[in-house]
Design an enzyme around this catalytic site. Structure first.
Site, short mmCIF file in Angstrom:
data_model
loop_
_atom_site.label_atom_id
_atom_site.label_comp_id
_atom_site.label_asym_id
_atom_site.label_seq_id
_atom_site.Cartn_x
_atom_site.Cartn_y
_atom_site.Cartn_z
N ASP A 117 0.79 -1.09 -0.10
CA ASP A 117 -0.01 -0.11 -0.10
C ASP A 117 0.80 1.23 -0.08
O ASP A 117 0.79 2.07 1.11
CB ASP A 117 -1.09 -0.17 1.03
CG ASP A 117 -1.93 -1.04 1.07
OD1 ASP A 117 -2.61 -1.41 0.03
OD2 ASP A 117 -2.04 -1.65 2.09
N LYS A 138 0.24 -7.93 -3.27
CA LYS A 138 -0.94 -7.37 -3.52
C LYS A 138 -0.68 -5.75 -4.03
O LYS A 138 0.02 -4.89 -3.27
CB LYS A 138 -1.90 -7.36 -2.23
CG LYS A 138 -3.32 -6.72 -2.59
CD LYS A 138 -4.22 -6.86 -1.49
CE LYS A 138 -4.31 -5.82 -0.39
NZ LYS A 138 -5.06 -4.45 -0.93
N ASP A 160 -5.83 -6.10 -6.56
CA ASP A 160 -7.21 -5.97 -5.77
C ASP A 160 -7.70 -4.63 -6.22
O ASP A 160 -7.51 -3.50 -5.75
CB ASP A 160 -6.39 -5.60 -4.32
CG ASP A 160 -7.53 -5.38 -3.23
OD1 ASP A 160 -8.87 -5.77 -3.55
OD2 ASP A 160 -7.28 -4.99 -2.28
N LYS A 180 -11.23 -4.79 -7.03
CA LYS A 180 -12.75 -5.20 -6.65
C LYS A 180 -13.73 -4.41 -7.70
O LYS A 180 -14.57 -3.50 -7.30
CB LYS A 180 -13.04 -4.09 -5.42
CG LYS A 180 -12.21 -4.72 -4.35
CD LYS A 180 -12.39 -3.92 -2.73
CE LYS A 180 -11.73 -4.35 -1.71
NZ LYS A 180 -10.29 -3.94 -1.72
N HIS A 186 -16.95 -3.88 -9.90
CA HIS A 186 -18.62 -3.97 -9.77
C HIS A 186 -19.30 -3.22 -10.67
O HIS A 186 -19.29 -1.91 -10.74
CB HIS A 186 -18.69 -3.54 -8.19
CG HIS A 186 -20.16 -3.49 -7.83
ND1 HIS A 186 -20.52 -3.27 -6.49
CD2 HIS A 186 -21.18 -4.17 -8.27
CE1 HIS A 186 -21.68 -3.52 -6.40
NE2 HIS A 186 -22.15 -4.06 -7.45
N ASN A 230 -21.35 -7.04 -18.70
CA ASN A 230 -20.44 -6.75 -20.10
C ASN A 230 -19.32 -5.97 -19.67
O ASN A 230 -18.13 -6.22 -20.22
CB ASN A 230 -21.58 -6.21 -21.05
CG ASN A 230 -20.74 -5.96 -22.50
OD1 ASN A 230 -20.27 -7.06 -22.87
ND2 ASN A 230 -20.62 -4.95 -23.00
N THR A 231 -19.55 -4.77 -18.85
CA THR A 231 -18.38 -4.15 -18.69
C THR A 231 -17.19 -4.62 -17.76
O THR A 231 -15.90 -4.65 -18.09
CB THR A 231 -18.81 -2.80 -17.73
OG1 THR A 231 -19.82 -2.20 -18.74
CG2 THR A 231 -17.66 -1.78 -17.62
N THR A 257 -15.43 -4.80 5.56
CA THR A 257 -15.53 -4.63 6.95
C THR A 257 -15.86 -3.35 7.24
O THR A 257 -16.19 -3.02 8.46
CB THR A 257 -13.99 -5.10 7.35
OG1 THR A 257 -13.27 -4.50 6.45
CG2 THR A 257 -14.05 -6.82 7.28
N GLN A 283 -7.10 -1.78 12.45
CA GLN A 283 -7.74 -3.13 12.40
C GLN A 283 -8.30 -3.41 13.73
O GLN A 283 -7.88 -3.18 15.01
CB GLN A 283 -6.70 -4.31 11.83
CG GLN A 283 -6.12 -4.23 10.65
CD GLN A 283 -6.97 -4.40 9.48
OE1 GLN A 283 -8.21 -4.67 9.72
NE2 GLN A 283 -6.53 -4.54 8.29
N GLY A 335 0.10 -6.23 5.47
CA GLY A 335 0.70 -4.94 5.11
C GLY A 335 1.46 -4.31 6.23
O GLY A 335 2.69 -5.07 5.94
N ARG A 336 0.92 -3.34 6.89
CA ARG A 336 2.07 -2.87 7.79
C ARG A 336 2.97 -3.59 8.76
O ARG A 336 3.94 -3.25 8.95
CB ARG A 336 1.28 -1.72 8.56
CG ARG A 336 0.55 -0.47 7.67
CD ARG A 336 -0.45 0.29 8.05
NE ARG A 336 -1.83 -0.62 8.27
CZ ARG A 336 -2.90 -0.22 8.79
NH1 ARG A 336 -3.09 1.10 9.33
NH2 ARG A 336 -3.90 -1.07 8.70
O1 C5P Z 1 -1.48 -2.85 6.80
P1 C5P Z 1 -2.59 -3.98 7.13
O2 C5P Z 1 -1.97 -5.42 7.24
O3 C5P Z 1 -3.70 -3.65 7.79
O4 C5P Z 1 -3.11 -3.96 5.54
C1 C5P Z 1 -4.09 -5.01 5.17
C2 C5P Z 1 -4.46 -4.85 3.72
O5 C5P Z 1 -5.41 -5.74 3.37
C3 C5P Z 1 -4.72 -3.60 3.22
O6 C5P Z 1 -4.29 -3.64 1.60
C4 C5P Z 1 -6.34 -3.53 3.33
O7 C5P Z 1 -7.04 -2.51 2.43
C5 C5P Z 1 -6.66 -4.82 2.92
N1 C5P Z 1 -8.09 -5.18 3.40
C6 C5P Z 1 -8.39 -5.19 4.91
N2 C5P Z 1 -9.67 -5.58 5.04
C7 C5P Z 1 -10.70 -6.08 4.42
C8 C5P Z 1 -10.06 -5.96 2.90
C9 C5P Z 1 -9.01 -5.83 2.40
O8 C5P Z 1 -7.58 -4.99 5.59
N3 C5P Z 1 -11.69 -6.41 4.77
#
Ligand code: C5P
Length: 232
Positions: free
Chosen positions: A10, A32, A59, A61, A63, A67-68, A119, A190, A210-211
């Site tokens: 990210d 990702k 990633d 997503k 929607h 067709n698109t 979420t 989170q 991620g982090r």
């Molecule tokens: O930094 P962290 O570990 O929280 O990153 C989690 C990754 O997963 C981020 O790219 C976040 O956008 C993604 N993500 C999430 N929760 C979700 C869907 C995607 O944390 N429900």
């Protein structure tokens, strides 16, 4: 399909991303690429990371009308990504069209997974904004079933839901789970988190981290620790 750790890159731009990935001189993580990086740099970022030997989960997503989505997935398929996703809320016709678009002339295609409910959508928004009266947990399971019945390979979900998704959709239906933290790490924004080792026990197929890796003092060590805990 073996378990793997996917590193959420990210970052806002190409320079930071490639500098970060340059630290990985041994094992090359599954990466990702999200909307921010893709929209800021463009499709070339996929090719550049791919050429360095990484697998890619794009990633974005999708929607939209079937067709698109079908035509857009055909474009993404040409980028040779390994995994991509869409919103199950787009419906079964859209999911089936997406699979058609992704499938290459030789019959192969990237893994396609669905986002069920974000979420960030809480029970109040589900009921009072989206006017969905079914409880959140059941909505998530039904969307997962819709994805499975449309031929998709799995869903993005919390590691806490991985066991239930496998129970409803089968062990082979993939669970790709963010919300992972080390036992001794910061949880940041989170809310419901699990360690890589707990996610393994719950049956997650891929963890998205991620982090805990990107912001670690030693990202390579943090990545290897995740792999050791999750894959073994
Ligand atoms: O930094 P962290 O570990 O929280 O990153 C989690 C990754 O997963 C981020 O790219 C976040 O956008 C993604 N993500 C999430 N929760 C979700 C869907 C995607 O944390 N429900």
């Amino acid at each position: 399909m073996g378990k793997d750790v996917i590193v959420a890159c990210d970052f806002a731009g190409e320079k930071e991303t490639l500098e970060f990935l340059s630290m990985f001189t041994g094992r090359k993580p599954f990466v990702k690429i999200g909307m921010e990086l893709y929209y800021s740099v463009g499709p070339s970022i996929v090719e550049k990371i791919k050429n360095r030997g990484h697998k890619i989960f794009l990633d974005l997503k999708l929607h939209d009308i079937p067709n698109t989505v079908k035509k857009s997935m055909a474009v993404l398929s040409k980028l040779d990504v390994d995994m991509t996703n869409l919103h199950a809320a787009g419906g079964s016709a859209m999911m089936k069209a997406a699979l058609e678009g992704l499938t290459k002339p030789d019959g192969s295609r990237p893994i396609l997974i669905a986002v069920t409910q974000l979420t960030s959508t809480d029970a109040d928004a589900l009921k009072n904004e989206l006017l969905i009266n079914t409880p959140m947990a059941e909505t998530v399971m039904r969307y997962a079933e819709n994805a499975k019945n449309s031929g998709l390979d799995g869903v993005v979900c919390s590691p806490l839901e991985a066991g239930a998704v496998h129970g409803r959709c089968g062990e082979k239906f993939l669970t790709v789970t963010p919300g992972v933290r080390f036992a001794d790490g910061d949880i940041g924004d989170q809310k419901r988190v699990m360690t890589p080792a707990q996610a393994k026990i719950e049956g997650s197929d891929f963890i998205v981290v991620g982090r805990p890796i990107t912001a670690a003092n030693d990202p390579v060590e943090a990545y290897e620790r995740c792999v050791k805990e999750f894959v073994g």
